[in-house]
Design a protein around this motif. Structure first.
Motif, mmCIF file in Angstrom:
data_model
loop_
_atom_site.group_PDB
_atom_site.id
_atom_site.type_symbol
_atom_site.label_atom_id
_atom_site.label_comp_id
_atom_site.label_asym_id
_atom_site.label_seq_id
_atom_site.Cartn_x
_atom_site.Cartn_y
_atom_site.Cartn_z
ATOM 1 N N HIS A 120 0.829 -1.207 0.000
ATOM 2 C CA HIS A 120 0.000 0.000 0.000
ATOM 3 C C HIS A 120 0.868 1.264 0.000
ATOM 4 C CE1 HIS A 120 -3.582 2.394 0.589
ATOM 5 N NE2 HIS A 120 -2.971 3.018 1.583
ATOM 6 N N LEU A 121 1.923 1.267 0.801
ATOM 7 C CA LEU A 121 2.825 2.421 0.835
ATOM 8 C C LEU A 121 3.507 2.635 -0.516
ATOM 9 C CD1 LEU A 121 4.448 1.967 4.342
ATOM 10 C CD2 LEU A 121 2.805 3.720 3.652
ATOM 11 N N LEU A 122 3.910 1.558 -1.172
ATOM 12 C CA LEU A 122 4.523 1.683 -2.494
ATOM 13 C C LEU A 122 3.541 2.245 -3.520
ATOM 14 C CD1 LEU A 122 6.616 -1.601 -2.701
ATOM 15 C CD2 LEU A 122 7.500 0.721 -2.629
ATOM 16 N N VAL A 123 2.291 1.803 -3.453
ATOM 17 C CA VAL A 123 1.277 2.298 -4.391
ATOM 18 C C VAL A 123 1.010 3.785 -4.161
ATOM 19 C CG1 VAL A 123 -1.161 2.136 -5.027
ATOM 20 C CG2 VAL A 123 0.203 0.073 -4.812
ATOM 21 N N VAL A 124 0.906 4.199 -2.903
ATOM 22 C CA VAL A 124 0.676 5.613 -2.607
ATOM 23 C C VAL A 124 1.847 6.460 -3.127
ATOM 24 C CG1 VAL A 124 0.489 7.303 -0.735
ATOM 25 C CG2 VAL A 124 -0.869 5.227 -0.668
ATOM 26 N N TYR B 40 1.618 6.713 -6.909
ATOM 27 C CA TYR B 40 0.608 7.696 -7.314
ATOM 28 C C TYR B 40 1.115 9.119 -7.130
ATOM 29 C CZ TYR B 40 -3.350 4.457 -7.880
ATOM 30 O OH TYR B 40 -4.197 3.486 -8.323
ATOM 31 N N LEU B 41 1.704 9.409 -5.988
ATOM 32 C CA LEU B 41 2.173 10.766 -5.713
ATOM 33 C C LEU B 41 3.215 11.221 -6.730
ATOM 34 C CD1 LEU B 41 2.426 10.702 -1.822
ATOM 35 C CD2 LEU B 41 0.766 11.946 -3.207
ATOM 36 N N VAL B 42 4.187 10.374 -6.987
ATOM 37 C CA VAL B 42 5.244 10.749 -7.930
ATOM 38 C C VAL B 42 4.685 10.914 -9.344
ATOM 39 C CG1 VAL B 42 7.360 9.939 -9.043
ATOM 40 C CG2 VAL B 42 7.115 9.754 -6.581
ATOM 41 N N ASN B 43 3.883 9.973 -9.795
ATOM 42 C CA ASN B 43 3.395 10.034 -11.169
ATOM 43 C C ASN B 43 2.359 11.125 -11.383
ATOM 44 O OD1 ASN B 43 4.810 7.974 -12.751
ATOM 45 N ND2 ASN B 43 4.064 6.659 -11.127
ATOM 46 N N GLY C 181 2.143 13.831 -9.655
ATOM 47 C CA GLY C 181 2.915 15.070 -9.578
ATOM 48 C C GLY C 181 3.611 15.377 -10.891
ATOM 49 N N PHE C 182 4.203 14.358 -11.489
ATOM 50 C CA PHE C 182 4.856 14.566 -12.781
ATOM 51 C C PHE C 182 3.847 14.947 -13.856
ATOM 52 C CE2 PHE C 182 6.147 13.061 -16.929
ATOM 53 C CZ PHE C 182 7.299 13.803 -17.102
ATOM 54 N N VAL C 183 2.718 14.258 -13.893
ATOM 55 C CA VAL C 183 1.677 14.563 -14.888
ATOM 56 C C VAL C 183 1.216 16.014 -14.735
ATOM 57 C CG1 VAL C 183 -0.720 14.065 -15.520
ATOM 58 C CG2 VAL C 183 0.905 12.199 -15.255
ATOM 59 N N ALA C 184 1.035 16.470 -13.501
ATOM 60 C CA ALA C 184 0.595 17.846 -13.266
ATOM 61 C C ALA C 184 1.672 18.854 -13.686
ATOM 62 C CB ALA C 184 0.234 18.035 -11.801
ATOM 63 N N LEU C 185 2.917 18.577 -13.366
ATOM 64 C CA LEU C 185 3.993 19.497 -13.735
ATOM 65 C C LEU C 185 4.217 19.550 -15.247
ATOM 66 C CD1 LEU C 185 6.661 18.790 -10.978
ATOM 67 C CD2 LEU C 185 5.307 20.869 -11.284
ATOM 68 N N TYR C 186 3.963 18.456 -15.920
ATOM 69 C CA TYR C 186 4.209 18.370 -17.354
ATOM 70 C C TYR C 186 2.988 18.806 -18.175
ATOM 71 C CZ TYR C 186 6.734 16.558 -21.404
ATOM 72 O OH TYR C 186 7.410 16.443 -22.581
ATOM 73 N N LEU C 187 1.963 19.312 -17.521
ATOM 74 C CA LEU C 187 0.726 19.684 -18.203
ATOM 75 C C LEU C 187 0.892 20.896 -19.105
ATOM 76 C CD1 LEU C 187 -2.361 19.266 -18.500
ATOM 77 C CD2 LEU C 187 -2.627 20.787 -16.549
ATOM 78 N N SER C 188 1.633 21.880 -18.681
ATOM 79 C CA SER C 188 1.697 23.137 -19.437
ATOM 80 C C SER C 188 2.329 22.936 -20.817
ATOM 81 C CB SER C 188 2.490 24.181 -18.661
ATOM 82 O OG SER C 188 3.835 23.786 -18.577
ATOM 83 N N GLN C 189 1.929 23.821 -21.715
ATOM 84 C CA GLN C 189 2.424 23.755 -23.091
ATOM 85 C C GLN C 189 2.762 25.171 -23.525
ATOM 86 O OE1 GLN C 189 0.853 20.934 -25.512
ATOM 87 N NE2 GLN C 189 1.109 22.006 -27.435
ATOM 88 N N ASP C 190 3.902 25.336 -24.193
ATOM 89 C CA ASP C 190 4.348 26.662 -24.608
ATOM 90 C C ASP C 190 3.558 27.181 -25.810
ATOM 91 O OD1 ASP C 190 6.229 26.605 -22.603
ATOM 92 O OD2 ASP C 190 7.808 25.823 -23.900
#
Length: 144
Positions: free
Chosen positions: A50-54, A57-60, A62-71
């Motif tokens: 469960h800790l590994l899954v959490v 989720y947090l890392v991925n 977070g990455f998806v949110a940070l990579y959302l913007s487009q120039d």
């Protein structure tokens, strides 16, 4: 609706769905592996899983949110597909690296557990054997 917003929505939907699918797959199959690593301790295996899954989720997410913007603005369908392919390709690569990282760490833990089990002798010692009297390293035997 602006095509850039459409690109954002499609990117988020696909990225979130892929992350959830990979996390569930890793959780379902990793639980069995963790149980073996932790010597059959099911409660501990479930907790670690469960800790590994959490964390996954947090890392991925977070990455998806940070990579959302487009120039650049997306002006046509071709640009929409190109933007999505780049963004989703990077997300898939990050998911793959995260998966391989998890497998690597779990394999290291498993190997350490196997080595610890192999260090215990199968039967208790039954006696002691002294050093050999003959050999190139032993002192010469003198007879009195």
């Amino acid at each position: 609706m602006d095509l850039t917003v459409v690109a954002y929505i499609v990117y988020l939907l696909i990225s979130v769905a892929l992350t959830i699918w990979v996390a569930r797959t890793l959780s379902r199959n990793g639980r069995i592996f963790l149980s073996d690593v932790l010597h059959g301790n099911e409660k501990l295996a479930d907790a670690v899983n469960h800790l590994l899954v959490v964390g996954f989720y947090l890392v991925n997410f977070g990455f998806v949110a940070l990579y959302l913007s487009q120039d650049k603005a997306v002006l046509d369908a071709r640009a929409l597909f190109e933007a999505l392919s780049v963004k989703l390709g990077v997300v898939l690569l990050v998911l793959g690296v995260m998966h391989l990282g998890n497998v690597y760490v779990l394999n290291k833990i498993r190997r350490r557990g196997v080595m610890e089990r192999e260090q215990v002798p199968p039967v208790p010692p039954q006696g002691w054997t002294g050093p050999a009297a003959k050999g190139p390293w032993a002192p010469p035997v003198t007879e009195a």
